[in-house]
Design an enzyme around this catalytic site. Structure first.
Site, PDB file in Angstrom:
ATOM      1  N   CYS A 144      66.483  70.116  72.596  1.00 47.75           N
ATOM      2  CA  CYS A 144      66.503  69.094  73.639  1.00 47.75           C
ATOM      3  C   CYS A 144      65.403  69.379  74.695  1.00 47.75           C
ATOM      4  CB  CYS A 144      67.883  68.821  74.161  1.00 47.75           C
ATOM      5  SG  CYS A 144      68.598  70.273  74.963  1.00 47.75           S
ATOM      6  N   HIS A 200      66.568  61.486  73.129  1.00 49.66           N
ATOM      7  CA  HIS A 200      66.994  62.774  73.087  1.00 49.66           C
ATOM      8  C   HIS A 200      66.873  63.585  71.787  1.00 49.66           C
ATOM      9  CE1 HIS A 200      71.404  62.962  71.932  1.00 49.66           C
ATOM     10  NE2 HIS A 200      71.035  61.515  71.517  1.00 49.66           N
ATOM     11  N   HIS A 206      72.225  70.092  78.040  1.00 45.56           N
ATOM     12  CA  HIS A 206      71.479  69.126  77.008  1.00 45.56           C
ATOM     13  C   HIS A 206      70.757  68.116  78.059  1.00 45.56           C
ATOM     14  CE1 HIS A 206      70.764  67.193  73.269  1.00 45.56           C
ATOM     15  NE2 HIS A 206      71.103  66.026  73.898  1.00 45.56           N
TER      16      HIS A 206
END
Length: 256
Positions: free
Chosen positions: A163, A226, A214
């Site tokens: 990520c 993402h 994240h």
């Protein structure tokens, strides 16, 4: 009987999580055969402050153990090769020598960046709005080109991203340097409510550990781009039943 034991395990896990909160997740004990993002964080930090780590791969092997032992010896810690709370605290106090200057965060702390390979990129300062909307749109256009690229643990290239590696790559392609890890990227910009976000701002979630673990790029209309560990680079909604309860915060980095 098995159901009762499972129940006890679940209750114990919940109790431990509630009792230790952020500290338990922020300072994991690592040793030989440990794997994962926490090991990546450890290896990158050791490498940044001058210890012999030839590859950052998330695998705690003999090389990482030797570097930990050397660090512990140099800082008057018990030389065990095991990364405990005392070792984490000592590591966090050491600033990388491979930096141009200290940059203020939005929490009035200090942060450093390894700039060796970014001679031609523009530094993004911490704690401020950072880029114009037109530049943010360029970042978004770049990032969208990689939809469908698979997730790769520790990945930082179009052959596979994690990520934060994905965000760093998309920004770097547009001449902008941001930190490598999600918790460091969370120090960028200004904390805002989601209704204040525009395309190119950043959103963060709590997943495998407490805090910002994240991250994604906000696209507008409640969507963000993402890297999903199961589906690679993709678009999801902030109110998704999986992501909504894990939402950690939004950061405005786009000037308006």
């Amino acid at each position: 009987m098995k159901s009762f034991i499972l129940y006890l395990l679940v209750i114990t896990t919940i109790s431990l999580s509630a009792g230790f909160g952020r500290t338990a997740f922020a300072s994991p004990t690592l040793s030989v055969n440990s794997t994962g993002n926490d090991v990546i964080i450890l290896q990158q930090k050791l490498q940044d402050v001058g210890y012999a780590i030839s590859i950052v791969d998330g695998e705690f092997g003999n090389e990482t153990k030797a570097a930990v032992e050397k660090f512990q010896s140099d800082h008057n810690l018990s030389v065990t090769g095991i990364v405990n709370n005392a070792t984490w605290r000592a590591l966090k106090k050491i600033k990388s020598p491979k930096t141009s200057k200290l940059l203020p965060t939005d929490s009035n702390k200090k942060a450093t960046l390894n700039l060796d390979e970014y001679n031609d990129t523009k530094l993004v300062p911490f704690g401020k709005t950072l880029i114009s909307q037109s530049k943010a749109n360029e970042v978004v256009r770049t990032a969208k080109k990689f939809i469908g690229v698979p997730y790769v643990f520790g990945g930082t290239t179009p052959s596979g991203f994690d990520c934060s590696g994905f965000l760093q790559y998309a920004f770097k392609e547009n001449g902008i340097l941001i930190p490598r890890l999600a918790d460091e990227q969370y120090k960028l910009g200004k904390a805002v409510k989601t209704k204040e976000l525009t395309a190119g701002d950043l959103v963060f979630f709590t997943t495998y550990e407490a805090g910002a673990s994240h991250c994604g790029i906000y696209l507008g209309e409640g969507q963000f781009l993402h890297v999903s560990s199961s589906r690679g680079v993709r678009i999801d909604y902030l109110d998704n039943t999986y992501w909504a309860p894990r939402f950690y915060g939004a950061k405005k980095i786009v000037e308006v």
